[in-house]
Write a protein that holds these residues in place. Sequence first.
Motif, short mmCIF file in Angstrom:
data_model
loop_
_atom_site.label_atom_id
_atom_site.label_comp_id
_atom_site.label_asym_id
_atom_site.label_seq_id
_atom_site.Cartn_x
_atom_site.Cartn_y
_atom_site.Cartn_z
N ALA A 321 1.29 12.13 1.54
CA ALA A 321 1.52 11.44 2.80
C ALA A 321 0.70 10.15 2.89
CB ALA A 321 1.19 12.37 3.97
N MET A 322 -0.52 10.17 2.36
CA MET A 322 -1.35 8.97 2.38
C MET A 322 -0.76 7.88 1.49
SD MET A 322 -5.16 10.72 2.40
CE MET A 322 -6.10 9.18 2.50
N THR A 323 -0.12 8.27 0.40
CA THR A 323 0.54 7.30 -0.47
C THR A 323 1.64 6.56 0.29
OG1 THR A 323 0.08 8.63 -2.44
CG2 THR A 323 1.86 7.00 -2.59
N PHE A 324 2.45 7.31 1.02
CA PHE A 324 3.52 6.68 1.79
C PHE A 324 2.96 5.83 2.93
CE2 PHE A 324 6.08 10.04 -0.21
CZ PHE A 324 7.19 9.28 -0.62
N SER A 325 1.84 6.24 3.52
CA SER A 325 1.22 5.45 4.59
C SER A 325 0.70 4.13 4.04
CB SER A 325 0.08 6.25 5.22
OG SER A 325 0.55 7.46 5.77
N ALA A 326 0.05 4.20 2.86
CA ALA A 326 -0.43 2.98 2.22
C ALA A 326 0.73 2.06 1.84
CB ALA A 326 -1.27 3.31 0.99
N ALA A 327 1.87 2.67 1.49
CA ALA A 327 3.05 1.87 1.13
C ALA A 327 3.52 1.03 2.32
CB ALA A 327 4.18 2.78 0.64
N ILE A 328 3.36 1.58 3.54
CA ILE A 328 3.71 0.81 4.74
C ILE A 328 2.85 -0.46 4.81
CG2 ILE A 328 3.66 0.81 7.27
CD1 ILE A 328 4.25 3.81 7.17
N LEU A 329 1.55 -0.32 4.52
CA LEU A 329 0.65 -1.47 4.54
C LEU A 329 1.02 -2.48 3.46
CD1 LEU A 329 -2.79 0.33 5.07
CD2 LEU A 329 -1.30 -0.68 6.80
N PHE A 355 -2.33 2.25 9.25
CA PHE A 355 -3.74 2.63 9.31
C PHE A 355 -3.95 3.91 10.10
CE2 PHE A 355 -5.06 -1.71 7.96
CZ PHE A 355 -6.03 -1.34 7.04
N ILE A 356 -3.27 4.04 11.22
CA ILE A 356 -3.46 5.23 12.04
C ILE A 356 -2.99 6.48 11.29
CG2 ILE A 356 -2.60 6.41 14.11
CD1 ILE A 356 -2.86 3.77 15.59
N LEU A 357 -1.88 6.37 10.56
CA LEU A 357 -1.43 7.49 9.74
C LEU A 357 -2.46 7.85 8.67
CD1 LEU A 357 2.37 6.70 9.24
CD2 LEU A 357 1.38 8.60 10.53
#
Length: 491
Positions: A321-329, A355-357
């Motif tokens: 999930a953190m990988t996909f959140s970083a992909a948003i950034l 960032f919030i995710l």
Amino acid sequence: MPAPVASLRSALKRDHKITDWDPEDREAWDGGNAAVAKRNLVWSVICEHVGFSIWSLFSVMALFMGPEYGISLDQKFVIAATATFVGSCLRIPYTQATARFGGRNWAIFSAIVLLIPTGLTMMLMMNPGEFGFGWFLAVAALTGFGGGNFASSMTNINAFYPQRLKGWALGLNAGGGNIGVPVVQLIGLLVIWLASDQPEIVCAVYLVALAVAGVGAAIYMDNLDHQTSSARAMLDCLRHRDTWLICFLYIGTFGSFIGFGFAFSQVLNISFTSAGAAKPALAAAQIAWIGPLLGSLSRPYGGKLADRVGGGKVTMYSFIAMTFSAAILVVAGSIADANGKVIGGGVLAAFIVGFILLFLISGIANGSVYKIIPTIWEHKSQNITGLNANGRAKWSRSMSGALIGIAGAAGGLGGVGINLVLRASYKSNQSATVAFWIFMVFYVVAGIITWWFYARRPIITGATTDLQVADPTSASIQPTTDPGSTDKAMA
């Protein structure tokens, strides 16, 4: 004499040393030990909470530091990295402190000593332009003492709670401490809103809070006689592959939380300035606290979920999930770069969501990784020859406490890395996109490592990975490592 006064006097006079504490004794636990553990947990959380706030104090002060202070954007990232670095390094000696001085005694000291950097920060902020960059670095380093509180607090609470409740207890203790980051940011927001030119008010609030924490610890906390963290245990701990794996994973989880906790407000300030906000510092302060708050609140539930389904699985899915959140950034940053580094409304919204995710998910993963630690040593202790049940329990607690300190230090250093990577990215590219790419790749690697070692099967073989480990009291005892031996997985 009024009842509250009599109760307080009684609490002060009682013996604060507990002998023969056995959290695995169900009858004793239900007969009153649970209440004792809870009382110590509550004040441990309070002391650690205030410590985290002081550790992250300059993440708030940075919003007050306008041109009159003579501190550049580049220097602000270095100040944040300095506080993070010192706090991370201090987690090693702080881990030993509870065994040497007692959990209650060290909680009192660790709260009171923070009056020094808090007072010095007040002095710096009340005199803009009179103190140079070196002064800010030195005081930021002293606020790092607040970061050390985590290790001593976690080691102490680990000894109070039974194995079946460690994930929840450690998660609650850590989460309650972590929430000090958003709380100090909320107080900073309130001060910016009401008195934008008086940052010393934030410091004054925490001078009072530190006094309350120190006095409360003196009245309500206890020292256990079986705290067993030692320098020898730390050295022994380093001989195990799992120690290095846990450190790497915790760099990705807690490193993300504390690194972004220090940097998020600055990134938002830069972004709102680029987007043309009239008061970028106020706009940043209104949002910066949300991520750390969610990350702090989610940590106990990460530990509780790990108690039920296993730390390995929870941690692995968190990294995905953190990988996909970083992909948003990464996507948002790339769009802004293609638009001449101008951050529009959509990109700004994507930054905030990403960032919030990351805060929320890293909080869950923080709790699940720390559930893995006592489980590793609990199982390894069953393969030690030459020790009775009590000796195995002491060895397990000692090694767990040691790894809590080592992993905590490693995770904090991950926060240093985040601030330095962001600083380098802004300095060389005038944007954070390169840093976002680095974060995303790290999460991918961490997810793969978690899957391979802790989540892909119900057991993992530890036969060829551990060197000889000495018993805390005897140099001849070591875990059995024949090919048929296994370590309990966190799956």
